[in-house]
Design a protein around this motif. Structure first.
Motif, PDB file in Angstrom:
ATOM      1  N   UNK A  48      11.255  24.877   6.603  1.00 49.84           N
ATOM      2  CA  UNK A  48      10.697  23.583   6.226  1.00 49.84           C
ATOM      3  C   UNK A  48      11.144  22.514   7.220  1.00 49.84           C
ATOM      4  N   UNK A  49      10.564  21.323   7.101  1.00 46.68           N
ATOM      5  CA  UNK A  49      10.937  20.250   8.023  1.00 46.68           C
ATOM      6  C   UNK A  49      12.126  19.455   7.448  1.00 46.68           C
ATOM      7  N   UNK A  50      12.941  18.795   8.293  1.00 53.88           N
ATOM      8  CA  UNK A  50      14.223  18.236   7.851  1.00 53.88           C
ATOM      9  C   UNK A  50      14.242  16.732   7.559  1.00 53.88           C
ATOM     10  N   UNK A  51      13.098  16.054   7.646  1.00 49.59           N
ATOM     11  CA  UNK A  51      13.114  14.602   7.526  1.00 49.59           C
ATOM     12  C   UNK A  51      12.851  14.141   6.098  1.00 49.59           C
ATOM     13  N   UNK A  52      13.538  13.071   5.719  1.00 49.17           N
ATOM     14  CA  UNK A  52      13.485  12.562   4.346  1.00 49.17           C
ATOM     15  C   UNK A  52      13.389  11.041   4.400  1.00 49.17           C
ATOM     16  N   UNK A  53      12.472  10.468   3.644  1.00 56.57           N
ATOM     17  CA  UNK A  53      12.384   9.012   3.550  1.00 56.57           C
ATOM     18  C   UNK A  53      13.549   8.450   2.731  1.00 56.57           C
ATOM     19  N   UNK A  54      13.817   7.184   2.909  1.00 62.83           N
ATOM     20  CA  UNK A  54      14.977   6.547   2.262  1.00 62.83           C
ATOM     21  C   UNK A  54      14.876   6.506   0.747  1.00 62.83           C
ATOM     22  N   UNK A  55      13.697   6.782   0.176  1.00 65.42           N
ATOM     23  CA  UNK A  55      13.574   6.861  -1.282  1.00 65.42           C
ATOM     24  C   UNK A  55      13.672   8.303  -1.774  1.00 65.42           C
ATOM     25  N   UNK A  56      14.066   9.231  -0.855  1.00 66.14           N
ATOM     26  CA  UNK A  56      14.295  10.615  -1.239  1.00 66.14           C
ATOM     27  C   UNK A  56      13.112  11.539  -1.062  1.00 66.14           C
ATOM     28  N   UNK A  57      12.037  11.063  -0.464  1.00 63.01           N
ATOM     29  CA  UNK A  57      10.809  11.851  -0.306  1.00 63.01           C
ATOM     30  C   UNK A  57      10.855  12.694   0.959  1.00 63.01           C
ATOM     31  N   UNK A  58      10.799  14.018   0.819  1.00 62.48           N
ATOM     32  CA  UNK A  58      10.769  14.893   1.989  1.00 62.48           C
ATOM     33  C   UNK A  58       9.352  15.348   2.309  1.00 62.48           C
ATOM     34  N   UNK A  59       8.387  15.020   1.458  1.00 62.05           N
ATOM     35  CA  UNK A  59       7.003  15.460   1.677  1.00 62.05           C
ATOM     36  C   UNK A  59       6.262  14.551   2.653  1.00 62.05           C
ATOM     37  N   UNK A  60       6.609  13.262   2.629  1.00 58.39           N
ATOM     38  CA  UNK A  60       5.874  12.271   3.409  1.00 58.39           C
ATOM     39  C   UNK A  60       4.805  11.569   2.607  1.00 58.39           C
ATOM     40  N   UNK A  92       0.847  -1.188   0.000  1.00 64.59           N
ATOM     41  CA  UNK A  92       0.000   0.000   0.000  1.00 64.59           C
ATOM     42  C   UNK A  92       0.884   1.240   0.000  1.00 64.59           C
ATOM     43  N   UNK A  93       0.448   2.264  -0.742  1.00 65.30           N
ATOM     44  CA  UNK A  93       1.219   3.498  -0.867  1.00 65.30           C
ATOM     45  C   UNK A  93       1.960   3.546  -2.182  1.00 65.30           C
ATOM     46  N   UNK A  94       2.435   4.735  -2.520  1.00 69.98           N
ATOM     47  CA  UNK A  94       3.137   4.961  -3.784  1.00 69.98           C
ATOM     48  C   UNK A  94       4.474   5.621  -3.487  1.00 69.98           C
ATOM     49  N   UNK A  95       5.543   4.884  -3.722  1.00 71.20           N
ATOM     50  CA  UNK A  95       6.889   5.372  -3.428  1.00 71.20           C
ATOM     51  C   UNK A  95       7.207   6.657  -4.179  1.00 71.20           C
ATOM     52  N   UNK A  96       6.535   6.907  -5.310  1.00 69.58           N
ATOM     53  CA  UNK A  96       6.810   8.094  -6.126  1.00 69.58           C
ATOM     54  C   UNK A  96       5.897   9.271  -5.802  1.00 69.58           C
ATOM     55  N   UNK A  97       4.911   9.098  -4.926  1.00 66.20           N
ATOM     56  CA  UNK A  97       3.968  10.181  -4.631  1.00 66.20           C
ATOM     57  C   UNK A  97       4.688  11.349  -3.967  1.00 66.20           C
TER      58      UNK A  97
END
Length: 339
Positions: A258-270, A143-148
């Protein structure tokens, strides 16, 4: 979603089952046996829990409960594997640090990992009256979209959210984006999977089309399943508490606010949050549990100690530095924010 306290729920005799249990970290590794079977390294890093029969390929015919000699989950009958992406903190100097995971309420001492739920009805419904069909051997889903990277893209996945924890009992409100302010007790990433199965396919090429949301309403409102996906299954839910407390100093956050967290696939939006699931319960243990009046801890299941679940580990397949301050996230994904 406003939740009834766990203690209050436990005192109300439910008609059927809701189980909530801890799973410690099995491994943090750059593999993805569902989306990229056989690829090592895979495009991005995952944190993985469950049975120790995990490998890079995870053939659908694999006997996960038979081949696993331990599980990092509390219920020993559960040799499934569950995983999500990994959260990183980006410092002002451009380096990255992996964010640790803290135990959830009631699971002190657990070594990272997640809290897993299987529910017949919404989490706040202590009656849990709906009849559900347990997943079958070989079943898997995503579930979810890694590119979203936009809210519109993320809204396709109705219950993939975040909670900015004011303390460890905070469960509301939920947002689709990563919190834009420091969270005193951490960031909880919530992943709830669809609950209607087509009754035929254990998997599909996109790992999602065999599953659906209710035709009308929601799982929480007990909406009915569509004709194309007529079989109600338990709602599977993950809670991961990313321990962001050490990164809450505003002086360490981006100067643009802005907020400083980033997912391991490069997504900073969440918006790209996602979860993977490979069913691996022993025999009919999950179905028997879903058919048994119980809450959280069920007589149909064997509960191991948190110390024992912490001992269940596998070696990383991809040997790379994931613990230091890093010049880039493992795999070098393109970061969605331009710095």
């Amino acid at each position: 979603m406003q939740l009834i306290p766990f203690a209050a729920l436990a005192l109300a005799a439910p008609a059927s089952a809701l189980i909530r249990f801890s799973c410690s970290q099995l491994v943090v590794d750059r593999i993805d046996p569902l989306v990229n079977p056989g690829m090592a390294p895979s495009p991005h890093l995952h944190q993985i829990i469950g049975g120790n029969s995990l490998n890079v390929t995870m053939d659908p015919a694999k006997d996960m409960p038979g081949e696993s000699t331990c599980t990092s989950c509390q219920f020993t009958e559960d040799k499934s594997n569950y995983w999500t992406a990994v959260l990183f903190f980006r410092a002002r100097n451009g380096t990255f640090k992996r964010v640790p995971i803290r135990p959830n309420v009631g699971f002190d001492g657990a070594d990272g990992g997640m809290t897993v739920y299987y529910m017949q009805n919404g989490l706040a419904d202590y009656q849990q009256r709906s009849k559900v069909t347990a997943f079958k051997p070989g079943f898997r889903m995503l579930i979810g979209d890694v590119t979203a990277r936009t809210e519109d893209q993320a809204n396709k996945y109705k219950q993939v959210t975040y909670t900015c924890l004011q303390d460890m009992t905070t469960r509301f409100p939920e947002t689709k984006n990563l919190p834009n302010k420091p969270c005193p007790a951490g960031i909880m990433a919530n992943i709830r999977f669809p609950t209607c199965w087509d009754g035929k396919n254990l998997d599909t090429p996109d790992h999602m089309s065999h599953m659906s949301y209710p035709a009308n309403g929601t799982f929480d409102s007990q909406g009915s399943c569509p004709e194309t996906h007529p079989v109600p299954v338990p709602q599977l839910m993950y809670e991961t508490i990313w321990d962001t407390r050490q990164f809450n100093d505003p002086n360490d956050w981006p100067e643009d606010g802005s907020q400083p967290f980033v997912w391991s696939m490069g997504d900073h939006t969440g918006y790209g949050s996602h979860g993977d699931y490979l069913f691996g319960w022993k025999g009919d243990a999950l179905q028997r549990t879903m058919d048994t009046p119980c809450y959280v801890t069920c007589p149909t299941l064997t509960t191991q100690s948190i110390a024992n679940q912490n001992r269940c580990k596998v070696d990383r397949t991809v040997q790379e530095d994931i613990d230091s301050w890093l010049p880039e996230i493992p795999g070098g994904p393109t970061i969605s924010k331009k710095y």
